[in-house]
Design an enzyme around this catalytic site. Sequence first.
Site, PDB file in Angstrom:
ATOM      1  CB  THR A 124      -0.701   0.013   1.163  1.00  0.00           C
ATOM      2  OG1 THR A 124      -1.777  -1.050   1.379  1.00  0.00           O
ATOM      3  CG2 THR A 124      -1.481   1.251   1.450  1.00  0.00           C
ATOM      4  N   GLY A 183      -9.878  -3.757   2.992  1.00  0.00           N
ATOM      5  CA  GLY A 183      -8.774  -3.971   4.198  1.00  0.00           C
ATOM      6  C   GLY A 183      -8.769  -2.783   5.144  1.00  0.00           C
ATOM      7  CG  ASP A 184      -5.239  -1.652   6.757  1.00  0.00           C
ATOM      8  OD1 ASP A 184      -5.269  -2.477   5.826  1.00  0.00           O
ATOM      9  OD2 ASP A 184      -4.367  -0.561   6.965  1.00  0.00           O
ATOM     10  N   GLY A 215       0.167  -2.987   5.716  1.00  0.00           N
ATOM     11  CA  GLY A 215       0.533  -4.459   6.197  1.00  0.00           C
ATOM     12  C   GLY A 215      -1.110  -5.439   6.155  1.00  0.00           C
ATOM     13  NE  ARG A 249      -8.917  -7.599   2.286  1.00  0.00           N
ATOM     14  CZ  ARG A 249      -7.707  -6.871   2.322  1.00  0.00           C
ATOM     15  NH1 ARG A 249      -7.478  -6.022   1.454  1.00  0.00           N
ATOM     16  NH2 ARG A 249      -6.942  -6.868   3.516  1.00  0.00           N
ATOM     17  N   GLY A 277      -4.437  -5.990   6.337  1.00  0.00           N
ATOM     18  CA  GLY A 277      -5.451  -5.254   6.739  1.00  0.00           C
ATOM     19  C   GLY A 277      -6.128  -5.928   8.070  1.00  0.00           C
TER      20      GLY A 277
END
Length: 291
Positions: free
Chosen positions: A154, A184-185, A205, A182, A207
């Site tokens: 990222t 992630g963070d 990293g 999906r 997520g």
Amino acid sequence: MKLPVVVVHGGATVFDDKYHEDILTSVKEAAERGMSVLERGGSVLDAVETAIWVLEETNLFTAGLGASKNRDGEVELDAMIMDGNRLQSGAVMAVQDIAHPVSLARYVLERTSNSQIVGSGANKLYEQMLAEGYRKEEEKQRTDVAPIARECDTVGALAVDSKGRIAAGSSTSGWPGKLPGRVGDSPIIGAGVYANDIAGVSCTGKGEQILRITMGRMAVFHVEQGLTVDQAAETVMSELRQKTTGEAGLILADNQGNVAIRFDTPHMPVAVLSSEMKTSYYSMVPEWPRE
Ligand code: ASP
């Protein structure tokens, strides 16, 4: 005074040695472009958007033009940008195949009364953004080269201006082969990104692990509670290790321009530029001077 400060990362992951030089050149350029925006009187949001834009523009990272595909062979991107001073953010999730999702996230922040837009709604908003001339259509095309990071990565950036105002952001295509839809963070407030008037953070990293401890918000919270950025970063990394399988990293800065960098993956390319550091700092590995 260390201000202004710009910090950029290219993901907590593993990169083959042969790409390190190009990757470090890229994060360096991103930080320099972000800093020159601040020096020309731009805002911290302008600096963060510009720095991330530079990294989305290369195909070195799994973000923007370098994005990897999901299980169905489609590109879905997540990005977020947050203005610490206004405590406002914009995020887009699972937006399909655009070059600069960070600019669309900025558009959500500046031109809508919402904070998070997903999927086809985000793509429609992208058309609206172009029609309004808020940003131009990207001319460079995706090249479909295989992702360089061995897993995923990222890109992210932080900027703190001379008045201590903070912005933070991130942009990613998430994990190669991820389930369609999906998220992630990275575009989730308080997980991948957070900023307020005290500190700002951009995480990277795994997520699913970062989400479990709301890593971004916790890092900033620890600074609000009186820890130094270095202590705060160490505290969230150790919580991540204790409570999850880890594999993440973060860049964290406070409103005085103090910067902390932590990661538990083999690499996380970073570039730090501040007025105090005449020589800038660029590294793939954790050599960042700790207190
Ligand atoms: N955190 C990102 C995600 O889980 C991936 C990364 O930072 O490498 O989507």
